[in-house]
Design a protein around this motif. Structure first.
Motif, short mmCIF file in Angstrom:
data_model
loop_
_atom_site.label_atom_id
_atom_site.label_comp_id
_atom_site.label_asym_id
_atom_site.label_seq_id
_atom_site.Cartn_x
_atom_site.Cartn_y
_atom_site.Cartn_z
N LEU A 216 0.83 -1.20 0.00
CA LEU A 216 0.00 0.00 0.00
C LEU A 216 0.87 1.25 0.00
O LEU A 216 1.81 1.38 0.78
CB LEU A 216 -0.91 0.00 1.23
CG LEU A 216 -2.19 0.85 1.12
CD1 LEU A 216 -3.12 0.27 0.07
CD2 LEU A 216 -2.89 0.89 2.47
N VAL A 217 0.52 2.19 -0.89
CA VAL A 217 1.26 3.43 -1.04
C VAL A 217 0.27 4.58 -1.10
O VAL A 217 -0.77 4.49 -1.76
CB VAL A 217 2.12 3.43 -2.32
CG1 VAL A 217 2.81 4.78 -2.52
CG2 VAL A 217 3.15 2.31 -2.27
N ARG A 218 0.60 5.68 -0.39
CA ARG A 218 -0.23 6.87 -0.49
C ARG A 218 0.63 8.10 -0.24
O ARG A 218 1.39 8.17 0.74
CB ARG A 218 -1.37 6.84 0.53
CG ARG A 218 -2.21 8.11 0.56
CD ARG A 218 -3.02 8.34 -0.70
NE ARG A 218 -3.38 9.73 -0.88
CZ ARG A 218 -4.40 10.16 -1.61
NH1 ARG A 218 -5.18 9.29 -2.22
NH2 ARG A 218 -4.64 11.45 -1.73
N SER A 219 0.51 9.07 -1.13
CA SER A 219 1.23 10.34 -1.00
C SER A 219 0.25 11.50 -1.08
O SER A 219 -0.83 11.38 -1.68
CB SER A 219 2.28 10.49 -2.11
OG SER A 219 3.26 9.49 -2.03
N PHE A 220 0.64 12.61 -0.49
CA PHE A 220 -0.10 13.86 -0.63
C PHE A 220 0.86 14.86 -1.26
O PHE A 220 1.80 15.32 -0.61
CB PHE A 220 -0.61 14.36 0.72
CG PHE A 220 -1.66 13.48 1.32
CD1 PHE A 220 -2.98 13.56 0.90
CD2 PHE A 220 -1.33 12.54 2.30
CE1 PHE A 220 -3.95 12.74 1.45
CE2 PHE A 220 -2.30 11.73 2.85
CZ PHE A 220 -3.61 11.82 2.43
#
Length: 301
Positions: free
Chosen positions: A10-14
């Protein structure tokens, strides 16, 4: 048995800031799972993804054997989220808050369900008062009870004991354990490591967007390498930090792996820094976590 939650890559960036980086995690059914980490480590972002409030940039989430992506409405029937901020209406009584959620979720025999929750959560004495008059512990108890209205199999609790007094914290943990004993899965975040150590079945440390440790509290504590606490005179703390720049001193003390004690002592003595004491470190989650976080920070540097 199908896992309650499975997370893969799982990957998440802002923007340009990576909040979650290749998170892999499995949570079994019927357990209390505690996700630990400092503020800004990505705990709330992960919960928002698992509850379909936020889409990941990459990776997969499976809830009770069903992929989350494309099945969000189905998954929402199986889960319940209790966020950091209470969602109760202060102008209504506790009973009215419960009735509102029961109506919203179309629960059959709503009054029976509500009365059962009031008894189980020991809210009889205050449930018909306006919620605005409740203490923080009362509000949190009501909020958690509202999370159980419906047929949720997985309950997400984001910092459930933050901001309540020690007695209320004990009461809330008893409720959480009661929910687990009824066969539900509890996925919670907390900053109170001693609580996770005492009450959680499994835990994971999230640091800088990555899972850096996971297992039962006992497994994690026993797998940690032997360490010692070295204390220098307070007036020498800044000098000690310069001599051992890879170590962070707190109130003159630092935790060292035993295989680095001799080298560190020699450096301190050679620089005329007064060593006050040296002894074995406590084998608790707090010590393990801060040392892992420090190691991760040193690797980045």
């Amino acid at each position: 048995m199908t896992a309650a939650i499975e997370i893969q890559h799982l990957v998440r960036s802002f923007g340009k800031k990576a909040v979650l980086s290749d998170v892999n995690l499995t949570v079994q059914q019927g357990e209390i799972f505690a996700l630990l980490g400092e503020n800004g480590s990505g705990k709330t972002t992960l919960i928002r993804i698992l509850t379909s409030l936020l889409a990941p940039d990459a990776g997969t989430v499976t809830i009770l054997g069903t992929p989350l992506k494309g099945n969000e409405n189905q998954i929402r029937q199986l889960i319940s989220l209790n966020s950091q901020a209470t969602t109760v209406d202060g102008d209504l009584s506790g009973r009215a808050n419960l009735a509102f959620i029961a109506d919203l979720r179309g629960v059959q025999s709503g009054k029976l369900v509500i009365n059962d929750l009031i008894e189980r959560f020991d809210m009889v004495d205050f449930i018909d008062r306006k919620v605005a008059t409740y203490s923080g512990g009362m509000k949190r108890r009501l909020d958690i009870a509202m999370s159980l209205i419906g047929d949720a199999q997985i309950i997400f609790l984001d910092e459930p004991t933050t901001g309540v007094d020690p007695k209320a914290r004990q009461d809330i943990w008893r409720l959480i354990q009661k929910i687990r004993d009824e066969g539900k899965t509890i996925f919670l975040t907390t900053q109170y490591l001693e609580e996770a150590d005492q009450h959680a079945d499994h835990i994971a440390f999230l640091n800088k967007g990555k899972i850096v440790l996971s297992g039962t509290p006992t497994e994690i504590k026993t797998s940690a390498s032997p360490q010692s606490i070295l204390t220098v005179a307070l007036e020498d703390e800044n000098g000690a930090a310069r001599v051992l720049p890879e170590r962070q001193f707190h109130a003159g003390s630092v935790v060292l792996p035993d295989d680095q004690v001799a080298r560190s002592l020699k450096l301190l003595v050679n620089n005329d820094i007064k060593v006050v004491s040296l002894g074995p470190a406590k084998n608790d989650l707090e010590t393990v976590f801060f040392n892992v976080a420090e190691e991760e920070a040193n690797e980045v540097v």
